[in-house]
Scaffold this active site. Structure first.
Site, short mmCIF file in Angstrom:
data_model
loop_
_atom_site.label_atom_id
_atom_site.label_comp_id
_atom_site.label_asym_id
_atom_site.label_seq_id
_atom_site.Cartn_x
_atom_site.Cartn_y
_atom_site.Cartn_z
N ALA A 191 -4.44 4.80 0.66
CA ALA A 191 -4.66 3.76 1.68
C ALA A 191 -3.80 2.55 1.41
CB ALA A 191 -6.14 3.39 1.73
N HIS A 455 0.62 -25.78 21.42
CA HIS A 455 -0.63 -25.25 21.98
C HIS A 455 -0.34 -24.61 23.33
CE1 HIS A 455 -4.85 -24.93 23.01
NE2 HIS A 455 -4.55 -25.43 24.21
P1 NAI Z 1 1.12 1.87 -2.16
O1 NAI Z 1 1.30 1.65 -3.59
O2 NAI Z 1 1.22 0.74 -1.22
O3 NAI Z 1 -0.29 2.57 -1.90
C1 NAI Z 1 -0.65 3.77 -2.51
C2 NAI Z 1 -2.15 3.96 -2.40
O4 NAI Z 1 -2.46 5.25 -2.87
C3 NAI Z 1 -2.93 2.97 -3.23
O5 NAI Z 1 -3.99 2.46 -2.46
C4 NAI Z 1 -3.43 3.82 -4.39
O6 NAI Z 1 -4.64 3.37 -4.92
C5 NAI Z 1 -3.59 5.17 -3.72
N1 NAI Z 1 -3.54 6.31 -4.63
C6 NAI Z 1 -2.75 6.49 -5.71
N2 NAI Z 1 -2.99 7.70 -6.27
C7 NAI Z 1 -3.92 8.30 -5.50
C8 NAI Z 1 -4.57 9.57 -5.55
N3 NAI Z 1 -4.28 10.45 -6.49
N4 NAI Z 1 -5.48 9.86 -4.60
C9 NAI Z 1 -5.78 8.96 -3.63
N5 NAI Z 1 -5.21 7.75 -3.54
C10 NAI Z 1 -4.28 7.43 -4.46
O7 NAI Z 1 2.16 3.01 -1.81
P2 NAI Z 1 2.71 3.56 -0.42
O8 NAI Z 1 1.80 3.22 0.69
O9 NAI Z 1 3.04 4.97 -0.68
O10 NAI Z 1 4.03 2.73 -0.24
C11 NAI Z 1 5.08 2.83 -1.22
C12 NAI Z 1 5.82 1.54 -1.33
O11 NAI Z 1 6.50 1.23 -0.14
C13 NAI Z 1 4.89 0.38 -1.63
O12 NAI Z 1 5.44 -0.38 -2.66
C14 NAI Z 1 4.85 -0.39 -0.37
O13 NAI Z 1 4.70 -1.78 -0.58
C15 NAI Z 1 6.18 -0.07 0.28
N6 NAI Z 1 6.03 -0.12 1.72
C16 NAI Z 1 5.97 -1.32 2.32
C17 NAI Z 1 5.75 -1.40 3.67
C18 NAI Z 1 5.66 -2.72 4.30
O14 NAI Z 1 6.11 -3.69 3.72
N7 NAI Z 1 5.10 -2.83 5.48
C19 NAI Z 1 5.58 -0.22 4.49
C20 NAI Z 1 5.62 0.98 3.74
C21 NAI Z 1 5.85 1.01 2.42
#
Ligand code: NAI
Length: 477
Positions: A191, A455
């Site tokens: 998530a 506003h």
């Molecule tokens: P993330 O690190 O943001 O979230 C990964 C989630 O997966 C965490 O909530 C974690 O607790 C959970 N998780 C980890 N292992 C798990 C498991 N075995 N089972 C269930 N849940 C588990 O990583 P995400 O969403 O893959 O994004 C990767 C990177 O890309 C991040 O650093 C993110 O900031 C960046 N990104 C940024 C965006 C933005 O700025 N809008 C959009 C998409 C990605």
């Protein structure tokens, strides 16, 4: 005669960190090469990340609005149907326009783009093996030399051993940006930003989305109040959550797959899905660069590269930025580091203020944050004051059916200097900029409170939250 294979600075990787570094270095008068293995410039962000995901988020939101929310405005639309092919074509067109634009930008700035896969055989040298896809050329092997080599090769999705990627049933964000049909049941593992953004896209387009998260909350690292509010909103939109749940296995069923999960009480559950999106984070991508042979030092996690305050790795003349090093994996953070490293190489001065790097998740409502949140301030023992303002009390938000969410401003109890801010709501991604600017200028909550905001705008909620720090918001009781 000057050596045409020698550059002052060579960047490996043409994502936002790399290409911005190349442009800035060229602006400062350095001769610059930008090495890229893919056929298009822009890296993950432009090709398979930020830009295509935001395009689909926008398109899917319009579809969802037309099907549901429009009626509330007295607009009745009958027979709304989805043409996914056209939606995807539009996304591809946006990506093409931007990646094509980058080519012209490089030309304009005098950056030489070298197509191919780079290896660093020794400090100061890069071997580029061009492939037939790279930049449409096939030059075989070329060796470049450069005084400064900047590694900007980004990251790749992390694989879960229990649920390995197969590109069809179990996919990463790359495939989830290009499904050819809407999966009836989509299971999302993680998530975080990717899980919630892409989960939202497919949910709006008709998938039944279930998110499995190992932690007891969404968006770790973000303000917990905002995360709770977001969960409530996404649930209202139909998204389901299994928090504190671990996926331990996957089996094929006739129609799709079945995930085996264990919750925090050690009970086993099953979840059937047609497709599984694994979004549990990303990790640095350095394949083929030859860093092991060079003996480059890694950070404590054993994955990221260790750099000093000037982005120097343990190898002389080799720098690293973006997803390869410490900090959040964000395109704009990489860009700032790209500029800093170019300036350091050219002039010896360059700096990134990590306290003022915004972080945005583009769900509906959006979540945006900058600086420290309450949990982080408590952890470091900093005394702070909180100001809050709900969008439900903001006229423009009500007018625009954007009245869910709030602005939170945190300031130092003694000096009133803004230490952080969190916004959950419509246009949070744009509104956060004001807080970033104030933080960059070392401003106070009082400064924001005394600035005239137009506003009716959503930005008045920022002003009101700042007023609320001193207990004097005007439009709240
Ligand atoms: P993330 O690190 O943001 O979230 C990964 C989630 O997966 C965490 O909530 C974690 O607790 C959970 N998780 C980890 N292992 C798990 C498991 N075995 N089972 C269930 N849940 C588990 O990583 P995400 O969403 O893959 O994004 C990767 C990177 O890309 C991040 O650093 C993110 O900031 C960046 N990104 C940024 C965006 C933005 O700025 N809008 C959009 C998409 C990605």
């Amino acid at each position: 005669m000057a050596d045409k294979n020698h550059y002052d600075l060579a960047v490996i990787g043409a994502g936002p960190g790399g290409y911005v570094c190349a442009i800035r270095a060229a602006q400062l008068g350095l001769s610059v090469a930008l090495v890229e293995k893919e056929a298009t410039l822009g890296g993950t962000c432009l090709n398979i990340g930020c830009i295509p995901s935001k395009t689909l988020l926008d398109s899917s939101e319009r579809f969802y609005e037309a099907r549901t929310a429009a009626a509330e405005h007295g607009i009745k639309i009958k027979g709304v149907t989805l043409d996914l092919r056209t939606m995807m074509k539009r996304k591809d067109k946006v990506v093409r326009k931007l990646t094509g634009g980058l080519k012209s930008l490089m030309k304009h700035h005098g950056v030489e783009v070298v197509g191919g896969r780079a290896t660093i055989p020794e400090p100061g040298r890069i071997t580029v093996r061009s492939t037939d896809v790279a930049a449409g050329t096939d030059e075989g092997e070329r060796t470049l030399s450069a005084q400064h080599i900047v590694l900007a090769t980004g990251s790749v999705p992390t694989e879960l051993p229990a649920v390995p990627f197969d590109g069809k049933r179990v996919v990463s964000s790359t495939e989830a940006l290009a499904f050819t049909e809407v999966p009836a049941r989509l299971a999302v593992i993680g998530a975080g930003a990717i899980g919630l953004e892409l989960g939202s896209v497919w949910q709006r387009l008709g998938s039944e989305v279930t998110v499995v998260e190992i932690l007891p909350r969404l968006l770790p690292g973000f303000d917990s109040e905002a995360a709770k509010l977001l969960q409530k909103e996404l649930q209202r939109q139909g998204m389901r959550f299994h928090l504190e749940t671990r996926v331990t296995g996957l089996s094929e069923t006739g129609a799709g797959v079945e995930l085996t999960m264990i919750d925090n009480g050690d009970s086993e559950h099953k979840l059937e899905a047609d497709t599984v999106l694994v979004a549990v984070g990303r990790q640095p991508y350095v394949e083929g660069l030859g860093l092991e042979q060079l003996g480059i030092a890694r950070a404590e996690d054993g994955k990221r590269l260790k750099v000093d305050a000037q982005y120097r790795t343990s190898i002389d003349g080799v720098y690293a930025i973006g997803d390869l090093i410490h900090g959040p994996m964000l395109a704009h953070k990489a860009e700032e580091e790209g500029v800093a490293v170019a300036e350091l190489a050219a002039d010896g001065y360059g700096h990134v203020n990590y306290e003022a790097v915004p972080n945005v998740v583009y769900t509906n409502p959006e979540v945006a944050a900058v600086g420290r949140n309450e949990a982080q301030l408590k952890e470091t023992g900093v005394a702070y004051r909180v100001g809050r303002f709900a969008f439900s009390a903001n006229g423009r938000a009500l007018a625009s059916a954007a009245d869910r969410g709030m602005v939170k401003v945190l300031s130092d109890e003694r000096t009133d200097r803004v230490l952080g801010a969190q916004i959950i709501g419509s246009s949070a991604s744009e509104l956060i900029s004001e807080l970033v600017t104030v933080m960059e200028f070392g401003g106070s909550a009082e400064d924001i409170a005394r600035i005239c905001h137009a506003h009716p705008t959503l930005s008045e909620a920022v002003k009101e939250a700042a007023l609320s720090v001193a207990g004097r918001a005007i439009h709240s009781i």
